[in-house]
Design an enzyme around this catalytic site. Structure first.
Site, PDB file in Angstrom:
ATOM      1  N   ASP A 287       2.424  -3.212   7.069  1.00 31.73           N
ATOM      2  CA  ASP A 287       1.077  -2.693   6.878  1.00 31.73           C
ATOM      3  C   ASP A 287       0.108  -3.734   7.436  1.00 31.73           C
ATOM      4  O   ASP A 287       0.485  -4.850   7.788  1.00 31.73           O
ATOM      5  CB  ASP A 287       0.809  -2.435   5.392  1.00 31.73           C
ATOM      6  CG  ASP A 287      -0.261  -1.376   5.172  1.00 31.73           C
ATOM      7  OD1 ASP A 287      -1.087  -1.155   6.075  1.00 31.73           O
ATOM      8  OD2 ASP A 287      -0.293  -0.779   4.080  1.00 31.73           O
ATOM      9  N   CYS A 288      -1.153  -3.365   7.522  1.00 30.02           N
ATOM     10  CA  CYS A 288      -2.142  -4.209   8.190  1.00 30.02           C
ATOM     11  C   CYS A 288      -2.313  -5.550   7.485  1.00 30.02           C
ATOM     12  O   CYS A 288      -2.738  -5.590   6.325  1.00 30.02           O
ATOM     13  CB  CYS A 288      -3.471  -3.460   8.273  1.00 30.02           C
ATOM     14  SG  CYS A 288      -4.706  -4.324   9.226  1.00 30.02           S
TER      15      CYS A 288
END
Length: 383
Positions: A287-288
């Site tokens: 994920d970011c």
């Protein structure tokens, strides 16, 4: 006679040119498997160029003799219910609305249109073909804040609706058969796993017993892998453990066989279950900024306290290759350790904010240009 010779001459010239191209660029040979072609292309790249591919933002095309052999690319694209984020496009109901239909064929048809429009943006605006959709986390609490992104609270329903969505996205027929080996898009099942809250997910652990993990949190993901052949999966922010007595992620007390680590570095889920049990053959992205969350203060702080500096994390090629001007040696070490841990656990690439270099890119560049190669056994082969 002349009318016959001229076309034949043109064909022979084209064949000769193609043969020269295949000799110079053997990865263009479609008689070879995708894996063989990828190996040939990777063999052409320098270590630095390989490192560039480890983030979602690949800002610099790679050329040989003035010919681009690998273009710049953005892996981060979204299309949960349409590609209107890219510009004018059809906006379908949000995922919760779609799931309320209980209609597999309708979900397939909607995803087919979305993927058609995504391909159009690829042709017209050079948008990427990797889309981080669908979201298949379980809907545990309406206060999540992103409740509308998923298909509901039932793992069977979520899996059954995700399958036609992914098949349509990736260019398969409704029944899963394929007319071409080429993917239309690359779908991404997210967020793996037990990511069911927004606040604090970058620093907390989801403690789940084995029964709940197998019966509730993982089935929809398993269905996406086994029945839809999803080609990418996103590792969530949270840490994950099947041992409720395990200490919160300081490293002390963590047992590899029970999870324990933040998801991008969680070997139990990313390798033992996802790949070895389910047979997943795609790639995993974090994920970011999730890899940075492994070590960062106010996040998981997995390796303990350190003195942080300022990292230049812009998107310019020069910045990606010289990111540590104002950082501390401790911070560089932390990024190297998080990178090593995540890569070895099975996280193939690292998402960062859309216009920035990734931890993998920064740590990889540092590892091949400084003496950081020895940290946590991170060698050039693993990079």
């Amino acid at each position: 006679m002349k009318k016959t010779i001229l076309p034949l001459a043109g064909i022979l010239f084209a064949v000769n040119t193609m043969a020269q191209d295949l000799q110079k660029y053997p990865w263009l040979d479609t008689s070879k498997s995708f894996h063989e072609r990828a190996v040939l292309l990777c063999n052409e790249l320098t270590m630095r160029e390989k490192v560039d591919q480890l983030g979602n933002m690949v800002s610099e095309p790679i050329s040989r003799d003035g010919v681009t052999i690998l273009p710049s690319y953005q892996y981060w694209n979204e299309a949960i219910h349409g590609v209107a984020r890219s510009g004018p496009a059809t906006s379908f109901p949000e995922s919760k609305g779609m799931s309320s239909t209980w209609d597999r064929q309708l979900i397939y048809d909607c995803a087919s249109v979305i993927s058609d429009e995504a391909r159009r943006y690829y042709l017209d605006q050079n948008k990427g073909l990797n889309y981080w959709s669908p979201t298949i986390n379980m809907s545990r609490d309406p206060r999540w804040g992103r409740e509308e992104e998923n298909y509901g609270e039932d793992p069977y329903l979520a899996g059954e609706l995700a399958v036609p969505f992914i098949r349509a996205f990736q260019g398969a027929n409704f029944d899963g058969t394929r007319e071409t080996p080429y993917l239309k898009l690359v779908a991404c099942a997210k967020h793996f796993a037990a990511n069911n809250y927004e606040q604090g997910r970058q620093s907390t652990t989801s403690f789940v017993n084995e029964k709940n993990m197998r019966e509730y949190y993982l089935p929809a993901f398993e269905t996406c892998v086994r029945d839809a052949g999803v080609k990418s999966l996103m590792a969530a922010y949270n840490a994950f453990s099947t041992d409720p007595t395990e200490k919160h992620p300081s490293g002390a007390g963590y047992v590899d066989g029970k999870g324990g680590l933040p998801m991008p570095a969680n070997k139990m889920l990313l390798t033992d279950i996802l790949r070895n049990e389910w047979g997943f053959d795609g790639y995993v992205t974090s994920d970011c900024a999730a890899v940075a969350c492994i070590h960062r203060a106010t996040k998981h702080l997995y390796f303990g306290n350190y003195t942080a500096g300022t990292i230049d994390d812009g998107s310019a090629f020069a910045t990606i290759h010289a990111p540590y001007a104002n950082s501390t040696a401790q911070e560089q070490l932390m990024e190297a350790r998080s990178t090593a841990l995540a890569i070895k656990a099975g996280c193939n690439t690292n998402c960062e904010f859309k216009s920035r270099s990734s931890v993998y890119q920064r740590a990889g560049v540092n590892a091949v240009t400084t003496d950081l190669q020895g940290y946590d056994n991170l060698g050039s082969v693993e990079i």
